[in-house]
Design a protein around this motif. Structure first.
Motif, mmCIF file in Angstrom:
data_model
loop_
_atom_site.group_PDB
_atom_site.id
_atom_site.type_symbol
_atom_site.label_atom_id
_atom_site.label_comp_id
_atom_site.label_asym_id
_atom_site.label_seq_id
_atom_site.Cartn_x
_atom_site.Cartn_y
_atom_site.Cartn_z
ATOM 1 N N UNK A 243 0.835 -1.207 0.000
ATOM 2 C CA UNK A 243 0.000 0.000 0.000
ATOM 3 C C UNK A 243 0.867 1.253 0.000
ATOM 4 N N UNK A 244 1.977 1.224 0.736
ATOM 5 C CA UNK A 244 2.895 2.363 0.738
ATOM 6 C C UNK A 244 3.522 2.582 -0.627
ATOM 7 N N UNK A 245 3.887 1.500 -1.305
ATOM 8 C CA UNK A 245 4.449 1.616 -2.655
ATOM 9 C C UNK A 245 3.407 2.199 -3.615
ATOM 10 N N UNK A 246 2.152 1.747 -3.476
ATOM 11 C CA UNK A 246 1.076 2.291 -4.315
ATOM 12 C C UNK A 246 0.953 3.798 -4.134
ATOM 13 N N UNK A 247 1.015 4.248 -2.893
ATOM 14 C CA UNK A 247 0.910 5.685 -2.619
ATOM 15 C C UNK A 247 2.097 6.441 -3.216
ATOM 16 N N UNK A 248 3.303 5.876 -3.092
ATOM 17 C CA UNK A 248 4.496 6.536 -3.623
ATOM 18 C C UNK A 248 4.456 6.616 -5.146
ATOM 19 N N UNK A 249 4.064 5.517 -5.796
ATOM 20 C CA UNK A 249 3.996 5.511 -7.259
ATOM 21 C C UNK A 249 2.898 6.466 -7.742
ATOM 22 N N UNK A 250 1.780 6.477 -7.026
ATOM 23 C CA UNK A 250 0.719 7.406 -7.386
ATOM 24 C C UNK A 250 1.177 8.847 -7.287
ATOM 25 N N UNK A 251 1.897 9.190 -6.221
ATOM 26 C CA UNK A 251 2.422 10.546 -6.067
ATOM 27 C C UNK A 251 3.385 10.893 -7.190
ATOM 28 N N UNK A 252 4.246 9.934 -7.551
ATOM 29 C CA UNK A 252 5.199 10.180 -8.638
ATOM 30 C C UNK A 252 4.478 10.407 -9.965
ATOM 31 N N UNK A 253 3.419 9.634 -10.224
ATOM 32 C CA UNK A 253 2.669 9.830 -11.471
ATOM 33 C C UNK A 253 1.998 11.199 -11.498
ATOM 34 N N UNK A 254 1.548 11.670 -10.334
ATOM 35 C CA UNK A 254 0.949 13.000 -10.267
ATOM 36 C C UNK A 254 1.984 14.081 -10.566
ATOM 37 N N UNK A 255 3.200 13.898 -10.057
ATOM 38 C CA UNK A 255 4.274 14.855 -10.339
ATOM 39 C C UNK A 255 4.515 14.960 -11.836
#
Length: 418
Positions: A243-255
């Motif tokens: 779940x933490x990786x999902x949040x990190x990847x999602x944040x990176x895609x938003x960037x």
């Protein structure tokens, strides 16, 4: 402006945004340790975060005129000084929840000063053909701050304790204040008007307020997504680490999407608000599907798309409104910033209450509906802006409505018959 100065301005605005916005993410990432040491529970944690965003919204509304008159130099001093004071309070003085709330209020004022100063730099100091990219890079700092908040836990927090992270932001804030105190004075927030113009040419208040309300309605579910997606992912079957990786990847895609949409905005003449509305509607679909399909694959797919599409509009709408702000781009962008703070203050708390009373699925549907309301408000604001350009054309020709090589529409001269 030379390319080096353009890049320095963009990176400086982005760094200032990270500095102002990182405190609640540090608080959330270190919540378990801080709650244990200071003796408060999850409900009070939410109040502390809401105080941060609420004070930031109020400070933005009340202080934008002051910052416009005093200029970017004073803005840096005030922004850095408030962050330094707030960080030092958390690191050295705070021994209970009430003191933490007071410190978060100071940090909220610091965030307002950071955001207003950074918006002013992008809206007035950058070349016109680079402002879309500038706002995209600046607003990319928010998901970067989320990542920094998470990365602080296994590094600085483990080695030196949670107070050390606030010492770091206090030191950085002090450095920003010193930079502001030693740089040449510059005035920001206005554009050059033709000789003979008696009054500043302001953006229409009605459409601007509609955009501010739209951002509040969009920021509430967007911040809920950032705060609760990991919990929902864990509930449907992902491990805490996944779940933490999902949040990190999602944040990176938003960037990446924020930067890309800003770059594309610089290549066309307007038509940015319909793009924003489309992105928000895409986010609404993703949030509804998160609630409708409580399965692991759906959370991964629609969670990532919700970040990449549904939370990639902040830089673009800031650019659009600053562009339509005429002689007052700083004040115009501050209305948007205040709406974002208001949504940040109310979204996670109110939607979190829905989760506790009715469950995650209903909360995702409510969040999706909030996105839909936001998109409708944006399209209503667009109609208002276009009508204002036709009835109150700027002194200088203004292209709008889209178009690559040339704008689809151009305003008539102010003295031309309608």
């Amino acid at each position: 402006m030379p390319r080096r100065d353009t890049a320095r301005t963009m990176l400086g605005a982005s760094g200032l945004t990270v500095l102002g916005s990182i405190s609640p993410f540090l608080l959330g990432a270190q919540a378990v340790l801080m709650q244990r040491d200071l003796g408060f529970g999850p409900a009070r944690l939410g109040v502390a975060v809401s105080v941060f965003f609420g004070v930031a919204a109020l400070s933005t509304i009340l202080g934008v005129g002051v910052f416009t008159r005093l200029g970017r130099r004073v803005g840096l001093v005030v922004a850095g000084g408030l962050v330094a004071v707030g960080g030092l309070l958390v690191a050295t003085v705070v021994q209970g929840w009430w003191a933490l709330v007071l410190a978060m209020a100071v940090l909220g004022m610091g965030n307002a000063a950071c955001q207003t100063t950074a918006n002013a730099a992008v809206a007035t100091a950058l070349p016109v053909h680079r402002r879309g990219l500038g706002f995209g890079i600046k607003q990319s700092a928010v998901p970067v701050a989320i990542m920094f908040g998470g990365l602080a836990v296994p590094t600085t927090t483990v080695l030196l304790g949670w107070r050390s992270t606030f010492i770091i932001i206090a030191v950085v804030g002090l450095a920003v204040a010193l930079v502001g105190a030693t740089r040449p004075a510059r005035r920001v927030g206005t554009t050059v008007r033709p000789v003979g113009a008696l009054q500043p040419d302001r953006a229409p208040r009605g459409p601007l307020l509609l955009c501010g309300a739209a951002v509040a309605f969009a920021s509430a579910p967007a911040n809920f997504l950032g705060s609760y997606l990991a919990s929902w992912a864990h509930e449907v079957g992902l491990t805490v680490e996944e779940a933490g990786v999902l949040l990190a990847v999602g944040s990176a895609s938003s960037v990446l999407m924020r930067i890309a949409t800003g770059h594309r905005a610089d290549r066309r003449h307007g038509a940015n608000l319909p793009v924003v509305a489309g992105m928000i509607l895409g986010g609404a679909v993703c949030l509804a599907l998160l609630g409708a399909v409580p399965q692991t694959w759906a959370v991964i797919v629609f969670g990532l798309l919700a970040f990449a599409v549904g939370w990639s509009w902040p830089g673009l709408i800031l650019y659009a409104v600053a562009r339509l702000g005429r002689d007052a781009p700083t004040q115009a962008s501050s209305v948007i910033q205040a709406g974002a703070f208001l949504g940040g203050a109310t979204g996670p708390a109110s939607l979190g209450l829905v989760v506790s009373l009715l469950g995650f699925s209903v909360a995702w549907y409510v969040a999706s509906a909030s996105f839909v309301v936001s998109a409708l408000l944006i399209m209503a604001a667009r109609r208002g802006f276009r009508a204002d350009l036709e009835t109150r054309p700027p002194a200088q020709p203004f292209g709008y409505g889209g178009g690559r090589g040339e704008p689809r529409y151009t305003t008539r001269p102010p003295d031309a018959p309608m």
